[in-house]
Each structure stands twice: as C-alpha cells, then as structure tokens.
Design a protein around this motif. Structure first.
Motif, PDB file in Angstrom:
ATOM      1  N   ASN A   7       0.822  -1.213   0.000  1.00 35.72           N
ATOM      2  CA  ASN A   7       0.000   0.000   0.000  1.00 35.72           C
ATOM      3  C   ASN A   7       0.856   1.263   0.000  1.00 35.72           C
ATOM      4  O   ASN A   7       0.397   2.338   0.386  1.00 35.72           O
ATOM      5  N   CYS A   8       2.115   1.091  -0.426  1.00 38.62           N
ATOM      6  CA  CYS A   8       3.049   2.212  -0.576  1.00 38.62           C
ATOM      7  C   CYS A   8       3.403   2.859   0.762  1.00 38.62           C
ATOM      8  O   CYS A   8       3.581   4.079   0.857  1.00 38.62           O
ATOM      9  N   HIS A   9       3.509   2.022   1.791  1.00 39.79           N
ATOM     10  CA  HIS A   9       4.017   2.475   3.090  1.00 39.79           C
ATOM     11  C   HIS A   9       5.462   2.019   3.299  1.00 39.79           C
ATOM     12  O   HIS A   9       6.166   2.592   4.127  1.00 39.79           O
ATOM     13  N   GLU A  10       5.908   0.968   2.569  1.00 41.37           N
ATOM     14  CA  GLU A  10       7.232   0.390   2.794  1.00 41.37           C
ATOM     15  C   GLU A  10       8.279   1.003   1.873  1.00 41.37           C
ATOM     16  O   GLU A  10       7.991   1.395   0.743  1.00 41.37           O
ATOM     17  N   THR A  11       9.504   1.045   2.354  1.00 41.68           N
ATOM     18  CA  THR A  11      10.607   1.552   1.556  1.00 41.68           C
ATOM     19  C   THR A  11      11.105   0.478   0.596  1.00 41.68           C
ATOM     20  O   THR A  11      10.770  -0.709   0.742  1.00 41.68           O
ATOM     21  N   ALA A  12      11.926   0.897  -0.346  1.00 43.61           N
ATOM     22  CA  ALA A  12      12.519  -0.065  -1.274  1.00 43.61           C
ATOM     23  C   ALA A  12      13.391  -1.057  -0.516  1.00 43.61           C
ATOM     24  O   ALA A  12      13.450  -2.242  -0.872  1.00 43.61           O
ATOM     25  N   GLU A  13      14.067  -0.600   0.540  1.00 44.71           N
ATOM     26  CA  GLU A  13      14.915  -1.493   1.331  1.00 44.71           C
ATOM     27  C   GLU A  13      14.088  -2.556   2.047  1.00 44.71           C
ATOM     28  O   GLU A  13      14.496  -3.724   2.123  1.00 44.71           O
ATOM     29  N   GLU A  14      12.922  -2.172   2.537  1.00 44.63           N
ATOM     30  CA  GLU A  14      12.057  -3.141   3.212  1.00 44.63           C
ATOM     31  C   GLU A  14      11.514  -4.177   2.217  1.00 44.63           C
ATOM     32  O   GLU A  14      11.439  -5.373   2.533  1.00 44.63           O
ATOM     33  N   LEU A  15      11.149  -3.722   1.027  1.00 49.23           N
ATOM     34  CA  LEU A  15      10.686  -4.660   0.007  1.00 49.23           C
ATOM     35  C   LEU A  15      11.809  -5.581  -0.448  1.00 49.23           C
ATOM     36  O   LEU A  15      11.588  -6.773  -0.691  1.00 49.23           O
ATOM     37  N   ILE A  67      -1.779   4.048  -1.740  1.00 49.50           N
ATOM     38  CA  ILE A  67      -2.506   4.685  -0.633  1.00 49.50           C
ATOM     39  C   ILE A  67      -1.552   5.520   0.212  1.00 49.50           C
ATOM     40  O   ILE A  67      -1.863   6.647   0.596  1.00 49.50           O
ATOM     41  N   GLY A  68      -0.380   4.969   0.526  1.00 52.91           N
ATOM     42  CA  GLY A  68       0.601   5.669   1.364  1.00 52.91           C
ATOM     43  C   GLY A  68       1.297   6.796   0.629  1.00 52.91           C
ATOM     44  O   GLY A  68       1.019   7.108  -0.529  1.00 52.91           O
ATOM     45  N   ARG A  70       4.452   6.977  -0.256  1.00 55.01           N
ATOM     46  CA  ARG A  70       5.568   6.622  -1.128  1.00 55.01           C
ATOM     47  C   ARG A  70       5.088   6.425  -2.564  1.00 55.01           C
ATOM     48  O   ARG A  70       4.078   5.770  -2.810  1.00 55.01           O
ATOM     49  N   ASN A  71       5.880   6.969  -3.500  1.00 52.53           N
ATOM     50  CA  ASN A  71       5.537   6.879  -4.922  1.00 52.53           C
ATOM     51  C   ASN A  71       6.194   5.630  -5.518  1.00 52.53           C
ATOM     52  O   ASN A  71       7.424   5.523  -5.537  1.00 52.53           O
ATOM     53  N   PRO A  72       5.392   4.682  -6.019  1.00 53.51           N
ATOM     54  CA  PRO A  72       5.989   3.456  -6.577  1.00 53.51           C
ATOM     55  C   PRO A  72       6.900   3.729  -7.767  1.00 53.51           C
ATOM     56  O   PRO A  72       7.813   2.950  -8.041  1.00 53.51           O
ATOM     57  N   ASN A  73       6.683   4.819  -8.483  1.00 59.76           N
ATOM     58  CA  ASN A  73       7.547   5.144  -9.618  1.00 59.76           C
ATOM     59  C   ASN A  73       8.967   5.492  -9.171  1.00 59.76           C
ATOM     60  O   ASN A  73       9.900   5.422  -9.978  1.00 59.76           O
ATOM     61  N   ARG A  74       9.131   5.873  -7.905  1.00 56.89           N
ATOM     62  CA  ARG A  74      10.471   6.101  -7.371  1.00 56.89           C
ATOM     63  C   ARG A  74      10.969   4.886  -6.588  1.00 56.89           C
ATOM     64  O   ARG A  74      12.178   4.654  -6.489  1.00 56.89           O
ATOM     65  N   THR A  75      10.048   4.126  -6.037  1.00 58.99           N
ATOM     66  CA  THR A  75      10.426   2.943  -5.252  1.00 58.99           C
ATOM     67  C   THR A  75      10.972   1.835  -6.156  1.00 58.99           C
ATOM     68  O   THR A  75      11.968   1.184  -5.831  1.00 58.99           O
ATOM     69  N   ILE A  76      10.320   1.619  -7.312  1.00 57.58           N
ATOM     70  CA  ILE A  76      10.684   0.498  -8.177  1.00 57.58           C
ATOM     71  C   ILE A  76      12.115   0.603  -8.700  1.00 57.58           C
ATOM     72  O   ILE A  76      12.868  -0.384  -8.650  1.00 57.58           O
ATOM     73  N   PRO A  77      12.577   1.762  -9.232  1.00 59.01           N
ATOM     74  CA  PRO A  77      13.976   1.825  -9.702  1.00 59.01           C
ATOM     75  C   PRO A  77      14.991   1.508  -8.606  1.00 59.01           C
ATOM     76  O   PRO A  77      15.978   0.812  -8.860  1.00 59.01           O
ATOM     77  N   ARG A  78      14.755   2.005  -7.406  1.00 59.93           N
ATOM     78  CA  ARG A  78      15.666   1.699  -6.297  1.00 59.93           C
ATOM     79  C   ARG A  78      15.600   0.222  -5.932  1.00 59.93           C
ATOM     80  O   ARG A  78      16.632  -0.415  -5.670  1.00 59.93           O
ATOM     81  N   LEU A  79      14.409  -0.339  -5.953  1.00 60.46           N
ATOM     82  CA  LEU A  79      14.245  -1.762  -5.638  1.00 60.46           C
ATOM     83  C   LEU A  79      14.954  -2.629  -6.680  1.00 60.46           C
ATOM     84  O   LEU A  79      15.550  -3.657  -6.339  1.00 60.46           O
ATOM     85  N   MET A  80      14.933  -2.218  -7.933  1.00 63.50           N
ATOM     86  CA  MET A  80      15.623  -2.959  -8.982  1.00 63.50           C
ATOM     87  C   MET A  80      17.130  -2.991  -8.715  1.00 63.50           C
ATOM     88  O   MET A  80      17.775  -4.024  -8.916  1.00 63.50           O
ATOM     89  N   GLU A  81      17.678  -1.874  -8.267  1.00 58.28           N
ATOM     90  CA  GLU A  81      19.106  -1.821  -7.960  1.00 58.28           C
ATOM     91  C   GLU A  81      19.455  -2.748  -6.795  1.00 58.28           C
ATOM     92  O   GLU A  81      20.459  -3.466  -6.840  1.00 58.28           O
TER      93      GLU A  81
END
Length: 215
Positions: A7-15, A67-68, A70-81
């Motif tokens: 729900n866009c509450h977690e950081t890329a590091e948490e995911l 909902i939260g 955090r913007n998934p469009n910014r979370t996903i690139p960091r998560l990919m790295e």
C-alpha cells in the motif's frame, strides 16, 4: 506466482528484504518421496518441465496500491538496484538472457490493472524495457525464439544432409548401372538370334541351347 501487496508504506529497502526471504525460501531443499533431494517449493506445487537448460523460480508479483505517501515510480527503480542479483540473468551471444535460478520479479499498479485488466500490457518485469501482458512477462520469449531458430536450422541441415545422401545414392546407382552395362556388352554381342524371326535368345533358351549343343 507469489503476490506481495504494498500500500506504498514500505521503503525499497524493506521490500528488498522481503525478496531476499523469497530467495532463501527457493533455495531450501528437502528429500522428496522418491528419496531424491529437490527444492522444497517444487514438492509443494506442480512445476512444468525445465526447458532449454533454464530452471527459473516462481515469479513474485509486487502489487502496488497507491494509498501511502511513497511513490511506486520512485520505489521500483531503487528496488531494482537492490535486488539486481536476484533477477538479472546472464546475457548470451544468441540474443537472450539465461535466467537459470533467478526470480522473475514483476510489478503492477492497481490503477493500470483496473484500466486495462489482467490481460493488458500492465505488468513490468524487472530488466525489461516495457510493460507486457502477464503470460508474456513471466516467460522468456527471446530464449524460446533463439531455440526455435536453432531447431529450424537443425531441420534445414538435416533436410540438406538427407538430400545429399539421396543424391549420392542415385549417383552410385547410376554408376553401377553404367558399369553393369559395360560389363554386359561383350556378352550381349555374343547372344544368338533365332534364325526364323531374328529375336534374341533369352538367357534360359541360350543356356538350354548350349547344354544340348544342337549347333
């Protein structure tokens, strides 16, 4: 496919930490009913036969419900790295990535899914350049295309080889026929003819005439 709803509450590091847990889960091995050791998840779910020397893991679908804050469009690139080692395959000179032992990580947003439906091009697999329909995103179409080309080339080579064998057999048969005719020519010149009608003797009549010596 495993599904993680965010729900866009977690950081890329948490995911990323969650995806590392999936990787550890996929590496777990147990003895199957036949006594052989296999990945534990393969003893719990029906698994298609491995193709082309590639043993992929089940896909993990990251379902983003914005909902939260955090913007998934910014979370996903960091998560990919952060998870590059989990999903990136090895590039092959034939033009595809071999994803042996890798996790297909797929992201989709609720808004796009509602707009286009589950068969629409809304699923983004890490490492690819565009969203795709679900059944395409979890496969390896470049690998399949490369092996299809290889199989077609093998069939063409086999067809050419069979044609060469047939041509060689025909040439050998023609050569034997010419040799047989050359060897038979002197004998045919001696074959007697009927004094009445002029027909050449058959082999049986010639042999009978020689045996009786009627002159």
């Amino acid at each position: 496919m495993f599904i993680e709803v965010d729900n866009c509450h977690e950081t890329a590091e948490e995911l990323a930490a969650k995806l590392e847990k999936y990787a550890r889960f996929f590496r777990r091995r147990v003895k199957d009913t036949d006594g052989r050791e296999r990945p534990m998840w393969r003893t719990r779910w029906t698994v298609p036969a491995d193709l082309y020397g590639e043993t992929p893991h089940p896909a993990v679908l990251l379902f983003f419900n914005h909902i939260g804050e955090r913007n998934p469009n910014r979370t996903i690139p960091r998560l990919m790295e952060l998870t590059l080692h989990l999903w990136k395959g090895q590039w092959q000179r034939e033009g595809y990535h071999l994803c042996d032992g890798k996790i297909p990580i797929v992201a989709v947003g609720l808004k796009n899914l509602r707009e286009h439906g589950p068969t629409g091009p809304v699923f983004f697999r890490f490492g690819r350049d565009r969203p795709q329909p679900l059944l395409e995103v979890i496969g390896n179409p470049r690998l399949e295309a490369a092996h299809a080309r290889e199989a077609e080339a093998d069939r063409a080579r086999q067809t050419e080889y069979q044609a060469q064998l047939q041509k060689a057999a025909q040439e050998q048969a023609a050569k034997k026929a010419v040799e047989a005719a050359r060897e038979a020519a002197p004998r045919e010149a001696r074959r007697p003819s009927c004094a009445s009608c002029g027909s050449r003797f058959t082999d049986e009549r010639w042999e009978a005439a020689e045996e009786t010596d009627w002159g």
